[in-house]
Design an enzyme around this catalytic site. Structure first.
Site, PDB file in Angstrom:
ATOM      1  N   SER A 173       0.870  -1.191   0.000  1.00 43.31           N
ATOM      2  CA  SER A 173       0.000   0.000   0.000  1.00 43.31           C
ATOM      3  C   SER A 173       0.900   1.232   0.000  1.00 43.31           C
ATOM      4  CB  SER A 173      -0.842  -0.013   1.292  1.00 43.31           C
ATOM      5  OG  SER A 173      -1.462   1.236   1.509  1.00 43.31           O
ATOM      6  N   TYR A 207      -1.974  -1.221  10.452  1.00 37.43           N
ATOM      7  CA  TYR A 207      -1.961  -1.328   8.985  1.00 37.43           C
ATOM      8  C   TYR A 207      -0.645  -0.790   8.425  1.00 37.43           C
ATOM      9  CZ  TYR A 207      -3.915  -1.103   4.228  1.00 37.43           C
ATOM     10  OH  TYR A 207      -4.163  -1.282   2.888  1.00 37.43           O
TER      11      TYR A 207
END
Ligand code: NAD
Length: 258
Positions: free
Chosen positions: A140, A153
């Protein structure tokens, strides 16, 4: 281009994983799907592309189930290996560190990071024996930069990029490559939840919440699509990708260029 190859895409019953699975199938790869929710729909979409498709429901937070999935995938189409491994399954939770539920931290690290380690270690021996393999980790922009309230995350995705580099280096003299894809905002169920939360918190419409989300991060003001990300995965699998090793390629509307 990928006829005769077996691709396993984790977390491919929706979103980015399904987009990548379809792009690989369009190139002729046989596909093993994984993930929760509707299975028959995604299976039919892949089969319609004229390739073989199978499904394994391993929970990616459970190493024993990952082992079962890797054995199943290698055996499915009679090749004895997974040629293309896409570590994509992932979850999100948004909260400040002091309020972050510890079980959510553990689940995010297990599913987003540790599962990629297990699938990779189990896929590598047969890839190396064949002297060809592609490991693609869906990281990401949050593997490259941070945002508040996403500690687990961001930590998991930075970890995935580290794992990508080590995997690439350990196999650098072989036909096995490993690279990461770093999407910005993609309008999948994972992000729709964040849009809904913003709309509810600010009492605004869904469309306004989407614009706000994009405006905070993406100069292009556009969502990246699973189809676009799928084509990047296809590039990594192409002969032109033979010497692309250990990169973290952002496809993010300019997010990390700022
Ligand atoms: P999604 O929610 O649409 O898909 C996630 C997939 O993972 C689903 O198939 C789900 O069933 C599966 N999954 C969840 N927990 C699992 C588990 N324990 N075991 C097996 N499968 C499990 O989300 P998405 O946006 O397509 O996310 C896919 C990947 O892309 C994730 O790693 C995510 O972090 C990453 N990503 C997404 C975005 C975005 O904007 N959507 C941006 C950057 C990175």
């Amino acid at each position: 281009m990928l006829k005769g190859k077996t691709a396993l895409v984790t977390g491919s019953t929706s979103g980015i994983g399904l987009g990548v699975a379809k792009a690989l199938a369009r190139q002729g790869a046989d596909v093993v799907l994984n993930g929760f929710g509707d299975v028959e729909g995604p299976k039919a979409e892949i089969a319609a592309l004229g390739v073989q498709v199978a499904y394994h429901g391993a929970d990616m937070s459970k190493p024993a189930e990952i082992e079962g999935m890797m054995k199943f995938a290698a055996g499915q189409f009679g090749r004895g290996r997974v040629d293309i491994l896409v570590n994509n399954a992932g979850i999100q939770h948004v909260a400040r560190i002091e309020d972050f539920p510890t079980e959510r931290w553990d689940a995010i690290i297990a599913i987003n990071l540790t599962s990629a380690f297990h699938a990779t270690r189990l896929a590598l021996p047969a890839m190396r024996a064949a002297n060809w393999g592609r490991i693609i980790n869906v990281a990401s922009t949050h593997g490259l930069v941070a945002s508040a309230e996403k500690s687990a995350y961001v930590a998991s995705k930075h970890g995935v990029i580290g794992l990508t580099k080590v995997t690439a280096l350990e196999n650098a003299t072989t036909g096995v490559t490993c690279n990461a894809i770093c999407p910005g905002w993609v309008l999948t169920p994972l992000v729709q939840k964040q849009v809904d939360a913003k709309a509810a918190a600010l009492k605004i419409s869904n469309e306004e919440a989407k614009k706000l989300l994009l405006g905070e991060k993406e100069p292009s003001m556009q969502f990246t699509t699973p189809e676009e990300l799928g084509e990047l995965a296809v590039f990594f699998c192409s002969p032109a990708g033979n010497n692309v090793r250990g990169v973290a390629w952002n496809m993010d509307g300019g997010w990390v260029a700022q």
